[in-house]
Design a protein around this motif. Structure first.
Motif, PDB file in Angstrom:
ATOM      1  N   LEU A   1       0.829  -1.202   0.000  1.00  0.00           N
ATOM      2  CA  LEU A   1       0.000   0.000   0.000  1.00  0.00           C
ATOM      3  C   LEU A   1       0.865   1.254   0.000  1.00  0.00           C
ATOM      4  CD1 LEU A   1      -2.839   1.340   0.293  1.00  0.00           C
ATOM      5  CD2 LEU A   1      -2.506   1.189   2.775  1.00  0.00           C
ATOM      6  N   ILE A   2       1.899   1.264   0.852  1.00  0.00           N
ATOM      7  CA  ILE A   2       2.765   2.439   0.968  1.00  0.00           C
ATOM      8  C   ILE A   2       3.653   2.576  -0.264  1.00  0.00           C
ATOM      9  CG2 ILE A   2       4.626   3.485   2.313  1.00  0.00           C
ATOM     10  CD1 ILE A   2       3.493   2.071   4.772  1.00  0.00           C
TER      11      ILE A   2
ATOM     12  N   SER B   1      17.938   3.729   0.062  1.00  0.00           N
ATOM     13  CA  SER B   1      18.539   4.939  -0.478  1.00  0.00           C
ATOM     14  C   SER B   1      17.503   5.875  -1.090  1.00  0.00           C
ATOM     15  CB  SER B   1      19.582   4.582  -1.540  1.00  0.00           C
ATOM     16  OG  SER B   1      18.986   3.881  -2.603  1.00  0.00           O
ATOM     17  N   GLN B   2      16.291   5.371  -1.349  1.00  0.00           N
ATOM     18  CA  GLN B   2      15.248   6.182  -1.939  1.00  0.00           C
ATOM     19  C   GLN B   2      14.279   6.718  -0.893  1.00  0.00           C
ATOM     20  OE1 GLN B   2      13.817   3.043  -4.583  1.00  0.00           O
ATOM     21  NE2 GLN B   2      14.657   4.126  -6.330  1.00  0.00           N
ATOM     22  N   MET B   3      14.453   6.341   0.351  1.00  0.00           N
ATOM     23  CA  MET B   3      13.527   6.733   1.404  1.00  0.00           C
ATOM     24  C   MET B   3      13.805   8.156   1.879  1.00  0.00           C
ATOM     25  SD  MET B   3      13.034   3.521   3.988  1.00  0.00           S
ATOM     26  CE  MET B   3      11.994   2.140   3.572  1.00  0.00           C
ATOM     27  N   SER B   4      12.731   8.873   2.172  1.00  0.00           N
ATOM     28  CA  SER B   4      12.881  10.152   2.853  1.00  0.00           C
ATOM     29  C   SER B   4      13.018   9.875   4.352  1.00  0.00           C
ATOM     30  CB  SER B   4      11.660  11.034   2.595  1.00  0.00           C
ATOM     31  OG  SER B   4      10.504  10.458   3.191  1.00  0.00           O
ATOM     32  N   LEU B   5      13.325  10.929   5.118  1.00  0.00           N
ATOM     33  CA  LEU B   5      13.449  10.771   6.569  1.00  0.00           C
ATOM     34  C   LEU B   5      12.146  10.283   7.168  1.00  0.00           C
ATOM     35  CD1 LEU B   5      15.116  11.149   9.149  1.00  0.00           C
ATOM     36  CD2 LEU B   5      14.335  13.520   9.213  1.00  0.00           C
ATOM     37  N   PHE B   6      11.014  10.811   6.683  1.00  0.00           N
ATOM     38  CA  PHE B   6       9.710  10.392   7.197  1.00  0.00           C
ATOM     39  C   PHE B   6       9.441   8.930   6.864  1.00  0.00           C
ATOM     40  CE2 PHE B   6       5.166   9.704   6.624  1.00  0.00           C
ATOM     41  CZ  PHE B   6       4.698  10.063   7.869  1.00  0.00           C
ATOM     42  N   ASP B   7       9.769   8.505   5.639  1.00  0.00           N
ATOM     43  CA  ASP B   7       9.580   7.099   5.252  1.00  0.00           C
ATOM     44  C   ASP B   7      10.368   6.175   6.175  1.00  0.00           C
ATOM     45  OD1 ASP B   7       7.932   7.735   3.122  1.00  0.00           O
ATOM     46  OD2 ASP B   7       9.614   7.960   1.741  1.00  0.00           O
TER      47      ASP B   7
ATOM     48  N   ILE C   1      -1.477   7.197   7.107  1.00  0.00           N
ATOM     49  CA  ILE C   1      -0.853   8.523   7.215  1.00  0.00           C
ATOM     50  C   ILE C   1       0.256   8.673   6.179  1.00  0.00           C
ATOM     51  CG2 ILE C   1       0.603   9.982   8.680  1.00  0.00           C
ATOM     52  CD1 ILE C   1      -0.984   8.950  11.088  1.00  0.00           C
ATOM     53  N   ALA C   2       1.067   7.606   6.024  1.00  0.00           N
ATOM     54  CA  ALA C   2       2.156   7.643   5.045  1.00  0.00           C
ATOM     55  C   ALA C   2       1.617   7.819   3.629  1.00  0.00           C
ATOM     56  CB  ALA C   2       2.984   6.364   5.139  1.00  0.00           C
ATOM     57  N   VAL C   3       0.527   7.109   3.322  1.00  0.00           N
ATOM     58  CA  VAL C   3      -0.073   7.219   1.991  1.00  0.00           C
ATOM     59  C   VAL C   3      -0.626   8.622   1.770  1.00  0.00           C
ATOM     60  CG1 VAL C   3      -1.963   6.416   0.531  1.00  0.00           C
ATOM     61  CG2 VAL C   3      -0.595   4.769   1.802  1.00  0.00           C
ATOM     62  N   CYS C   4      -1.300   9.167   2.768  1.00  0.00           N
ATOM     63  CA  CYS C   4      -1.874  10.517   2.648  1.00  0.00           C
ATOM     64  C   CYS C   4      -0.782  11.562   2.436  1.00  0.00           C
ATOM     65  CB  CYS C   4      -2.688  10.867   3.904  1.00  0.00           C
ATOM     66  SG  CYS C   4      -4.228   9.942   4.065  1.00  0.00           S
ATOM     67  N   ILE C   5       0.307  11.436   3.198  1.00  0.00           N
ATOM     68  CA  ILE C   5       1.413  12.390   3.045  1.00  0.00           C
ATOM     69  C   ILE C   5       2.051  12.246   1.674  1.00  0.00           C
ATOM     70  CG2 ILE C   5       3.741  12.927   3.865  1.00  0.00           C
ATOM     71  CD1 ILE C   5       2.765  12.439   6.684  1.00  0.00           C
ATOM     72  N   SER C   6       2.175  11.017   1.205  1.00  0.00           N
ATOM     73  CA  SER C   6       2.746  10.786  -0.126  1.00  0.00           C
ATOM     74  C   SER C   6       1.891  11.440  -1.205  1.00  0.00           C
ATOM     75  CB  SER C   6       2.869   9.281  -0.386  1.00  0.00           C
ATOM     76  OG  SER C   6       3.381   9.029  -1.673  1.00  0.00           O
TER      77      SER C   6
ATOM     78  N   LEU D   1       4.659  21.226   0.703  1.00  0.00           N
ATOM     79  CA  LEU D   1       4.656  20.042   1.559  1.00  0.00           C
ATOM     80  C   LEU D   1       5.787  19.092   1.183  1.00  0.00           C
ATOM     81  CD1 LEU D   1       0.845  19.230   1.881  1.00  0.00           C
ATOM     82  CD2 LEU D   1       2.376  20.120   3.652  1.00  0.00           C
ATOM     83  N   ARG D   2       6.105  19.014  -0.102  1.00  0.00           N
ATOM     84  CA  ARG D   2       7.198  18.159  -0.546  1.00  0.00           C
ATOM     85  C   ARG D   2       8.523  18.610   0.070  1.00  0.00           C
ATOM     86  NH1 ARG D   2       7.495  18.166  -6.737  1.00  0.00           N
ATOM     87  NH2 ARG D   2       5.285  17.763  -6.317  1.00  0.00           N
ATOM     88  N   LYS D   3       8.747  19.919   0.085  1.00  0.00           N
ATOM     89  CA  LYS D   3       9.970  20.451   0.679  1.00  0.00           C
ATOM     90  C   LYS D   3       9.988  20.234   2.187  1.00  0.00           C
ATOM     91  CE  LYS D   3      10.922  24.024  -2.777  1.00  0.00           C
ATOM     92  NZ  LYS D   3      11.074  25.476  -3.025  1.00  0.00           N
ATOM     93  N   PHE D   4       8.797  20.357   2.806  1.00  0.00           N
ATOM     94  CA  PHE D   4       8.725  20.209   4.261  1.00  0.00           C
ATOM     95  C   PHE D   4       9.037  18.778   4.692  1.00  0.00           C
ATOM     96  CE2 PHE D   4       6.246  19.154   8.087  1.00  0.00           C
ATOM     97  CZ  PHE D   4       6.803  20.058   8.984  1.00  0.00           C
ATOM     98  N   PHE D   5       8.420  17.798   4.026  1.00  0.00           N
ATOM     99  CA  PHE D   5       8.596  16.403   4.434  1.00  0.00           C
ATOM    100  C   PHE D   5       9.870  15.771   3.871  1.00  0.00           C
ATOM    101  CE2 PHE D   5       3.961  16.730   5.167  1.00  0.00           C
ATOM    102  CZ  PHE D   5       3.906  16.190   6.446  1.00  0.00           C
ATOM    103  N   ASN D   6      10.197  16.084   2.631  1.00  0.00           N
ATOM    104  CA  ASN D   6      11.337  15.429   1.995  1.00  0.00           C
ATOM    105  C   ASN D   6      12.616  16.250   2.035  1.00  0.00           C
ATOM    106  OD1 ASN D   6       9.571  13.370   1.299  1.00  0.00           O
ATOM    107  ND2 ASN D   6       9.162  14.192  -0.737  1.00  0.00           N
ATOM    108  N   GLY D   7      12.472  17.547   2.349  1.00  0.00           N
ATOM    109  CA  GLY D   7      13.638  18.410   2.314  1.00  0.00           C
ATOM    110  C   GLY D   7      13.914  18.841   0.884  1.00  0.00           C
ATOM    111  N   LYS D   8      15.054  19.488   0.655  1.00  0.00           N
ATOM    112  CA  LYS D   8      15.428  19.918  -0.686  1.00  0.00           C
ATOM    113  C   LYS D   8      16.916  19.690  -0.899  1.00  0.00           C
ATOM    114  CE  LYS D   8      15.732  24.724   0.945  1.00  0.00           C
ATOM    115  NZ  LYS D   8      15.258  26.117   0.717  1.00  0.00           N
TER     116      LYS D   8
END
Length: 235
Positions: free
Chosen positions: A23-24, A30-36, A71-76, A85-92
């Motif tokens: 589902l997620i 190496s492809q995961m964000s900090l939140f993931d 929650i992970a799916v909704c954020i994605s 939101l992309r910059k906030f959760f994944n950074g830049k």
């Protein structure tokens, strides 16, 4: 009964983890964000608690796992639609080196010292910073390198050459078995296959570990070898 209960809940937690991962979305580390990464650890911890819990109410940890996954799916989904939101959760991305300049504050923000940065450079094949135009820390924690134009490999475009388009190499034999659909995809048949194998001194298909056909219709066959090979030069 406790052993049976743990066995059943363990199996249930594995099934739940598999379904929630599908589902997620199963990405590499190496492809995961900090939140993931944090979310994955949390779901794994809850799954372990669910497996070892001796209480009959295993729905509590299962519910928590589902909530974290949703929650992970909704954020994605939100980060796909919102740049902020992309910059906030994944950074830049963060520029660490550019035009012969090292940015100390950016290295500090990346929690990376100069030795670690140089290690990353060497790992990518750059032992001299003068070979680099830029180095950027990506949001997945990997460092991307842009070599100087005179340091990059020569391309057919540079030479004014137009090579034929690349195509995938097709596996036609795996573990001594012919992959009929793949062989048909190449436009060849078993008669052609046996002729090519005989030309390489291979008498039977069962002796072939792997055989592939490239874009030019060339067959590459690798025998099944039972002996173990050890090279001390790698030790």
């Amino acid at each position: 009964m406790e052993i049976l209960h743990i066995t059943l809940t363990s199996l249930g937690s594995v099934v739940a983890l598999f379904l929630l991962t599908k589902l997620i979305g199963n990405r590499q580390m190496s492809q995961m964000s900090l939140f993931d990464y944090i979310n994955g650890i949390t779901i794994g911890s809850i799954a372990a608690e669910m497996a070892t819990s001796l209480e009959d109410d295993f729905l509590k940890p299962l519910t928590a796992m589902v909530i974290y996954a949703l929650i992970a799916v909704c954020i994605s989904l939100c980060t796909c639609r919102s740049m902020a939101l992309r910059k906030f959760f994944n950074g830049k991305p963060l520029v660490l080196f550019e035009h012969g300049k090292l940015y100390k504050k950016n290295l500090f923000s990346a929690k990376m010292d100069i030795n670690e940065f140089l290690t990353q450079c060497r790992g990518a094949g750059y032992f001299d910073l003068s070979q680099l135009e830029a180095a950027v820390l990506e949001t997945n924690g990997q460092v991307s390198f842009l070599p100087l134009s005179e340091q990059r490999p020569v391309t057919p475009h540079d030479l004014g050459v137009t090579p034929p388009p690349e195509t995938l190499t097709v596996n036609v034999i795996l573990d001594g078995k012919v992959l009929e659909e793949n062989l048909k995809y190449t436009g060849r048949d078993q008669k052609w296959l046996m002729t090519q194998l005989h030309a390489q001194d291979i008498g039977q298909i069962k002796d072939v570990f792997l055989a592939t056909v490239d874009a030019q219709g060339q067959l590459a066959a690798y025998r099944i070898l039972d002996k173990k090979v050890s090279h001390e030069i790698f030790e």
